[in-house]
Scaffold this active site. Sequence first.
Site, PDB file in Angstrom:
ATOM      1  CD  GLU A 251     -11.865  15.148  -0.489  1.00 41.73           C
ATOM      2  OE1 GLU A 251     -10.908  14.520  -0.989  1.00 41.73           O
ATOM      3  OE2 GLU A 251     -12.712  15.732  -1.174  1.00 41.73           O
ATOM      4  CE  LYS A 253      -1.443  13.288   0.275  1.00 42.11           C
ATOM      5  NZ  LYS A 253      -0.639  12.095   0.076  1.00 42.11           N
ATOM      6  NE  ARG A 258      -6.221  11.445  -8.134  1.00 43.88           N
ATOM      7  CZ  ARG A 258      -5.813  12.698  -8.198  1.00 43.88           C
ATOM      8  NH1 ARG A 258      -4.557  13.012  -7.951  1.00 43.88           N
ATOM      9  NH2 ARG A 258      -6.645  13.663  -8.515  1.00 43.88           N
ATOM     10  NE  ARG A 273       0.506  11.800 -10.209  1.00 49.09           N
ATOM     11  CZ  ARG A 273       1.109  12.325  -9.172  1.00 49.09           C
ATOM     12  NH1 ARG A 273       0.909  11.827  -7.984  1.00 49.09           N
ATOM     13  NH2 ARG A 273       1.919  13.322  -9.310  1.00 49.09           N
ATOM     14  CG  PHE A 342     -10.601  11.702  -3.892  1.00 52.62           C
ATOM     15  CD1 PHE A 342     -10.282  12.547  -4.923  1.00 52.62           C
ATOM     16  CD2 PHE A 342      -9.695  10.712  -3.532  1.00 52.62           C
ATOM     17  CE1 PHE A 342      -9.084  12.416  -5.607  1.00 52.62           C
ATOM     18  CE2 PHE A 342      -8.492  10.567  -4.209  1.00 52.62           C
ATOM     19  CZ  PHE A 342      -8.192  11.429  -5.263  1.00 52.62           C
ATOM     20  NE  ARG A 416       2.880  19.052  -8.115  1.00 54.07           N
ATOM     21  CZ  ARG A 416       2.594  17.835  -7.653  1.00 54.07           C
ATOM     22  NH1 ARG A 416       1.977  17.699  -6.515  1.00 54.07           N
ATOM     23  NH2 ARG A 416       2.961  16.767  -8.326  1.00 54.07           N
ATOM     24  CE  LYS A 422       1.856  17.230  -1.508  1.00 54.42           C
ATOM     25  NZ  LYS A 422       2.521  16.417  -2.457  1.00 54.42           N
TER      26      LYS A 422
HETATM   27  P1  AMP Z   1       1.311  13.512  -3.056  1.00 50.41           P
HETATM   28  O1  AMP Z   1       1.417  12.222  -3.853  1.00 50.41           O
HETATM   29  O2  AMP Z   1       1.973  13.457  -1.726  1.00 50.41           O
HETATM   30  O3  AMP Z   1       1.665  14.712  -3.908  1.00 50.41           O
HETATM   31  O4  AMP Z   1      -0.231  13.704  -2.707  1.00 50.41           O
HETATM   32  C1  AMP Z   1      -1.216  13.794  -3.672  1.00 50.41           C
HETATM   33  C2  AMP Z   1      -1.817  12.427  -3.906  1.00 50.41           C
HETATM   34  O5  AMP Z   1      -2.538  11.993  -2.773  1.00 50.41           O
HETATM   35  C3  AMP Z   1      -2.858  12.421  -4.997  1.00 50.41           C
HETATM   36  O6  AMP Z   1      -2.302  12.358  -6.276  1.00 50.41           O
HETATM   37  C4  AMP Z   1      -3.662  11.185  -4.677  1.00 50.41           C
HETATM   38  O7  AMP Z   1      -3.069  10.056  -5.302  1.00 50.41           O
HETATM   39  C5  AMP Z   1      -3.491  11.030  -3.170  1.00 50.41           C
HETATM   40  N1  AMP Z   1      -4.735  11.227  -2.404  1.00 50.41           N
HETATM   41  C6  AMP Z   1      -5.120  10.462  -1.356  1.00 50.41           C
HETATM   42  N2  AMP Z   1      -6.280  10.880  -0.847  1.00 50.41           N
HETATM   43  C7  AMP Z   1      -6.682  11.944  -1.592  1.00 50.41           C
HETATM   44  C8  AMP Z   1      -7.813  12.815  -1.546  1.00 50.41           C
HETATM   45  N3  AMP Z   1      -8.777  12.688  -0.631  1.00 50.41           N
HETATM   46  N4  AMP Z   1      -7.876  13.810  -2.476  1.00 50.41           N
HETATM   47  C9  AMP Z   1      -6.901  13.952  -3.412  1.00 50.41           C
HETATM   48  N5  AMP Z   1      -5.810  13.168  -3.493  1.00 50.41           N
HETATM   49  C10 AMP Z   1      -5.691  12.168  -2.595  1.00 50.41           C
END
Ligand code: AMP
Length: 552
Positions: A251, A253, A258, A273, A342, A416, A422
Site C-alpha cells: 500500500e 504510505k 491516523r 491515534r 486502508f 507493533r 514500513k
Molecule cells: P510511522 O508513524 O512511521 O511509525 O508509520 C506508521 C504510520 O503510518 C501509521 O500509524 C499510519 O498513521 C501511517 N500510514 C500511512 N499509510 C498507511 C497505510 N497504508 N497503512 C498503515 N499505516 C499507514
Amino acid sequence: MEFATFAERAAAIEAESADTEIVAAVADLFAVAGEDLGTVARFVQGRVFPAHESRTLDIGPRLCYEAIARAAGRNVDADAVERRLADRGEIGAVAASYDFGGQQGLGAFAGGGPDGVTVAEVADRLAELAAADGDGSQATKVDTLFGLFNRCSPQEARFLARLVLEEMRIGVGEGTVRDATAAAFDVPVEAVERALQVSNDCGRVAVVAREQGESGLDGIALAVGRPVKAMLAQAGTVTDALADWDRAAVEWKYDGARVQVHYDGADVRLFSRNMEDVTDPLPEVVETIETALDRPAILDGEVVAVDDDGDPLPFQEVLRRFRRKHDVARAREAVAVRFHAFDCLHVDGEDLLDTPLEQRRERLDGLVPADSDVVSAYWQTDDPDRIAEIERAALDAGHEGIMLKDPESTYTPGKRGKNWRKRKPDVETLDCVVTGAEWGEGRRANVLGTFELSVRSDEGYATVGNVATGVTDAELESLTERIEPLVTAEDGQSVTVSPEVVFEVGYEEIQPSTTYESGYALRFPRFLAVRDDTGPAGADSLSRVERLAASQ
Ligand code: AMP
C-alpha cells in the site's frame, strides 16, 4: 472501598520490585475492590476515565499546586508547593509532606473513618471536575480538589496528587492489569487481552471477568463510537517480507495523521491515534464518509492535507487542522484534507478484527463505491520489481513510501508487530554502469525494461544485479532511446550494452552471491535516476561495494 485502603495497597505495590509480586498484589487488590473494581482497575494505572473516552481532567500542574497549597494552610502558596517539588522531585511526596485537614481526624490513623474519602467519591468528584467548563471552571476545579485534599491523610494525598496529574508511577501498566485480572478471576490471559483490545476499558473488562468469566469476556465486541487502539507498523525490508510471506500486500504510505472513522448509520465520529475525538475539526472527512457509506462501519485510515491540485502537503499541516477548535471553516479554506481508508474493522454488526487483511480489504471495497476515492490503493504481489514500481509511483505522487503487510494477518489493536512493515528508506545509493538490458514483454516488447548493473573492477566491470525501471511508458521509451544505440550484441531478449550510461540505484542490502561476477548482489535494487553528470569512470567501484557490504 475507602480511598485510604486503596492508598495503602498502592504504597505496598510501589514497594515491590518483582513483576510477579506486583501482579499478585494488584490481583489481591482487585479481589477486595467490591463494587469499585472498575474504578480501581483504572486508578491503579493512574487513569481516571476509560482509555477510549475523550474525557480528560484537564488539570494543569499549577492548578494542582494551588489546591494542595490551600489545603496545606494559610502560609503556603502554589509557589511554595512548586519549590518543594523541585526539592523532592515528585508531586506525591510533596502532597504527603503537608498536614492536611484529614490528618487531624481520627480516620487518618485508622485508615479511613467516618469522614474518610471513598474511592467512589474520588471518582465522582473527578468526573464533576472534568465536566466543569467555561468561565470560572478553573476556580471550581481548585475548589473541588481542595475539598478532597482537605480530607486526606498524607498517604491518601500522595496518591490523590499522582492520580490527578496522571502519573501514578507504582510500576503498574496495562500488561500488569491484564495479568492481574486473569489471576484474580481465574480467566485466561488471552481472553482478557482480547477483551481489552476490543473494549479499551480495563475497568469493564475486570468487572466482566469477575461476574461472567471467560464466556463474558468473549462476548465483548467492538462498538461503533468507541475507538480502539490503532494497529502499528515496524520498519522492514521488501526482501524480508517476501521471505516471510508468500506474497505481500503493498500500500502507499500516506504522510498524514491516523484517523479511525466510526459511522453508526446516521452520524460520523472521527478519532485520532490517541483516541481524541477530532470530528469537529475535520468536516470534509465527515461529509466524505456520509456520502460514501450506507451502512454502519469502523474504518481505519490516514488523513492527508492536500494543496489546490490535490497533491499531498507535509503532515504538520494536518496536525494544524486537528488542533483547530475555532474558525474551522477558515482553516478548511486554507488547507483541505483528504481521507484514505486502508482497513475496515467492523461492518454492520460484524467485527472483522480476526478476519485476514485480504478479506478485510474486500469488505472495504464492497462497502465504499469505487469512484468515491476513499479507499486507498492496494496490491498483492511476490515480485520485487512490481513493488519497486509501486514505491516509485508512491514517491512520484508525493507520498512517504510504501507499507508492506501480510495479507493473511488479523488486525491486532495497539500492537507493533511484523505483520505491518514500513519500508525503511535507503541509507546509501550506488552509481552503477549499465552493461546489458532485456527487452520487455507483451505491450512493452519494444522497450528495454530490465538493465544489468555493474561496478568498476580491476578487470573492467563486474555485475552486481539487475534493475527494472520506469513506471510510465514514456520513461521506458526515453531510456530505450538512450541505450539502444549502445547495444553491441543480442541474444534472444537479452542485449549487451557498451558501458557508457550510469544509473543511480537504491538498494536494501548487499549480499554475497554467486550469481553475479562481483560476488555480491544488491537486494531490492531500484532505479532512481540516470547520472547525466558522470560517465563510467565516475561510477562506483567493487571495493566500495566490498566496504559497504562489510559495514552493514
Ligand atoms: P510511522 O508513524 O512511521 O511509525 O508509520 C506508521 C504510520 O503510518 C501509521 O500509524 C499510519 O498513521 C501511517 N500510514 C500511512 N499509510 C498507511 C497505510 N497504508 N497503512 C498503515 N499505516 C499507514
